[in-house]
Design a protein around this motif. Structure first.
Motif, PDB file in Angstrom:
ATOM      1  N   PRO A   1      22.081  38.618-124.867  1.00 24.91           N
ATOM      2  CA  PRO A   1      23.128  37.620-125.116  1.00 24.91           C
ATOM      3  C   PRO A   1      22.591  36.477-125.959  1.00 24.91           C
ATOM      4  O   PRO A   1      21.393  36.201-125.958  1.00 24.91           O
ATOM      5  CB  PRO A   1      23.487  37.142-123.713  1.00 24.91           C
ATOM      6  CG  PRO A   1      22.261  37.396-122.907  1.00 24.91           C
ATOM      7  CD  PRO A   1      21.613  38.630-123.499  1.00 24.91           C
ATOM      8  N   GLY A   2      23.466  35.822-126.658  1.00 26.15           N
ATOM      9  CA  GLY A   2      23.073  34.665-127.447  1.00 26.15           C
ATOM     10  C   GLY A   2      22.860  33.449-126.554  1.00 26.15           C
ATOM     11  O   GLY A   2      23.246  33.436-125.396  1.00 26.15           O
ATOM     12  N   LEU A   3      22.227  32.472-127.092  1.00 30.95           N
ATOM     13  CA  LEU A   3      21.998  31.242-126.350  1.00 30.95           C
ATOM     14  C   LEU A   3      23.259  30.379-126.379  1.00 30.95           C
ATOM     15  O   LEU A   3      24.034  30.427-127.336  1.00 30.95           O
ATOM     16  CB  LEU A   3      20.828  30.472-126.958  1.00 30.95           C
ATOM     17  CG  LEU A   3      19.472  31.165-126.872  1.00 30.95           C
ATOM     18  CD1 LEU A   3      18.433  30.364-127.645  1.00 30.95           C
ATOM     19  CD2 LEU A   3      19.054  31.341-125.432  1.00 30.95           C
ATOM     20  N   PRO A   4      23.461  29.562-125.340  1.00 36.44           N
ATOM     21  CA  PRO A   4      24.624  28.671-125.351  1.00 36.44           C
ATOM     22  C   PRO A   4      24.453  27.591-126.421  1.00 36.44           C
ATOM     23  O   PRO A   4      23.346  27.333-126.886  1.00 36.44           O
ATOM     24  CB  PRO A   4      24.608  28.063-123.941  1.00 36.44           C
ATOM     25  CG  PRO A   4      23.191  28.154-123.500  1.00 36.44           C
ATOM     26  CD  PRO A   4      22.639  29.408-124.139  1.00 36.44           C
ATOM     27  N   THR A   5      25.535  26.953-126.782  1.00 33.48           N
ATOM     28  CA  THR A   5      25.449  25.902-127.797  1.00 33.48           C
ATOM     29  C   THR A   5      24.726  24.673-127.269  1.00 33.48           C
ATOM     30  O   THR A   5      24.144  23.927-128.040  1.00 33.48           O
ATOM     31  CB  THR A   5      26.853  25.494-128.275  1.00 33.48           C
ATOM     32  OG1 THR A   5      27.628  25.117-127.140  1.00 33.48           O
ATOM     33  CG2 THR A   5      27.527  26.639-129.006  1.00 33.48           C
TER      34      THR A   5
ATOM     35  N   PRO B   1      21.762  23.919-124.582  1.00 30.67           N
ATOM     36  CA  PRO B   1      20.776  24.492-123.658  1.00 30.67           C
ATOM     37  C   PRO B   1      20.834  23.841-122.274  1.00 30.67           C
ATOM     38  O   PRO B   1      21.124  22.646-122.143  1.00 30.67           O
ATOM     39  CB  PRO B   1      19.434  24.203-124.333  1.00 30.67           C
ATOM     40  CG  PRO B   1      19.768  24.029-125.772  1.00 30.67           C
ATOM     41  CD  PRO B   1      21.139  23.417-125.803  1.00 30.67           C
ATOM     42  N   ALA B   2      20.551  24.608-121.238  1.00 34.99           N
ATOM     43  CA  ALA B   2      20.641  24.149-119.850  1.00 34.99           C
ATOM     44  C   ALA B   2      19.655  23.028-119.530  1.00 34.99           C
ATOM     45  O   ALA B   2      19.905  22.235-118.623  1.00 34.99           O
ATOM     46  CB  ALA B   2      20.426  25.322-118.906  1.00 34.99           C
ATOM     47  N   PHE B   3      18.547  22.924-120.255  1.00 37.37           N
ATOM     48  CA  PHE B   3      17.560  21.894-119.919  1.00 37.37           C
ATOM     49  C   PHE B   3      18.120  20.477-120.085  1.00 37.37           C
ATOM     50  O   PHE B   3      17.612  19.532-119.498  1.00 37.37           O
ATOM     51  CB  PHE B   3      16.256  22.070-120.698  1.00 37.37           C
ATOM     52  CG  PHE B   3      16.299  21.617-122.134  1.00 37.37           C
ATOM     53  CD1 PHE B   3      16.072  20.283-122.464  1.00 37.37           C
ATOM     54  CD2 PHE B   3      16.551  22.527-123.146  1.00 37.37           C
ATOM     55  CE1 PHE B   3      16.102  19.877-123.792  1.00 37.37           C
ATOM     56  CE2 PHE B   3      16.586  22.116-124.460  1.00 37.37           C
ATOM     57  CZ  PHE B   3      16.365  20.789-124.789  1.00 37.37           C
ATOM     58  N   PHE B   4      19.200  20.316-120.854  1.00 42.84           N
ATOM     59  CA  PHE B   4      19.822  19.005-120.986  1.00 42.84           C
ATOM     60  C   PHE B   4      20.396  18.512-119.655  1.00 42.84           C
ATOM     61  O   PHE B   4      20.600  17.315-119.472  1.00 42.84           O
ATOM     62  CB  PHE B   4      20.935  19.026-122.039  1.00 42.84           C
ATOM     63  CG  PHE B   4      20.423  18.996-123.454  1.00 42.84           C
ATOM     64  CD1 PHE B   4      19.724  17.902-123.947  1.00 42.84           C
ATOM     65  CD2 PHE B   4      20.645  20.066-124.294  1.00 42.84           C
ATOM     66  CE1 PHE B   4      19.255  17.872-125.253  1.00 42.84           C
ATOM     67  CE2 PHE B   4      20.183  20.054-125.600  1.00 42.84           C
ATOM     68  CZ  PHE B   4      19.487  18.950-126.072  1.00 42.84           C
ATOM     69  N   ASN B   5      20.697  19.437-118.739  1.00 41.25           N
ATOM     70  CA  ASN B   5      21.288  19.077-117.455  1.00 41.25           C
ATOM     71  C   ASN B   5      20.250  18.875-116.351  1.00 41.25           C
ATOM     72  O   ASN B   5      20.608  18.592-115.221  1.00 41.25           O
ATOM     73  CB  ASN B   5      22.284  20.158-117.017  1.00 41.25           C
ATOM     74  CG  ASN B   5      23.398  20.321-118.025  1.00 41.25           C
ATOM     75  OD1 ASN B   5      23.829  19.365-118.653  1.00 41.25           O
ATOM     76  ND2 ASN B   5      23.855  21.544-118.195  1.00 41.25           N
TER      77      ASN B   5
END
Length: 125
Positions: A100-104, A106-110
């Motif tokens: 799958p592609g990466l989200p626009t 990234p989860a590390f921002f949360n």
């Protein structure tokens, strides 16, 4: 013989050449609407693109249980996709999956650290 993808003909011819001349297949079977997709990609101007086969790394065939250099098998083309930006068409052989592609965003921002409350890590779950 060398193979030049730009001068091999249609996308279907390119796929069949790779399967029969390189992989040792007896033929190709187009499943679902993969053959119609190839025709549509040709109409949209992607016919000159090279093909990049999405298949198992464990065999020259589509089947990971066929070890070595098997011959005489039929390659099932389950789906065909185009990556217009990168400039290639990629058939999916058998039950191969793509990453799958990466989200626009990234989860590390949360993720954050709460140093005031027992040094807890926040935003992971």
């Amino acid at each position: 013989d060398s193979i030049n993808a730009e001068y091999m003909g249609s996308l279907k011819e390119k796929i069949e050449t790779v399967c029969t001349k390189i992989y040792g297949a007896a033929g190709v079977e187009y499943l679902n609407d993969s053959e119609a997709k190839l025709q549509r990609y040709e109409e949209l101007g992607f016919g000159g693109f090279p093909v990049c086969m999405a298949k198992t790394q464990y065999s020259l065939s589509h089947n990971p249980d066929l070890k070595g250099a098997p011959t005489g098998f039929t390659v099932p083309i389950r789906d065909v996709r185009v990556n217009a930006g990168a400039g290639f068409v990629y058939p999916l052989l058998a039950e191969i999956s793509t990453m799958p592609g990466l989200p626009t965003r990234p989860a590390f921002f949360n993720i954050d650290l709460d140093f005031e409350n027992n040094n807890r890590v926040l935003g992971i779950f």
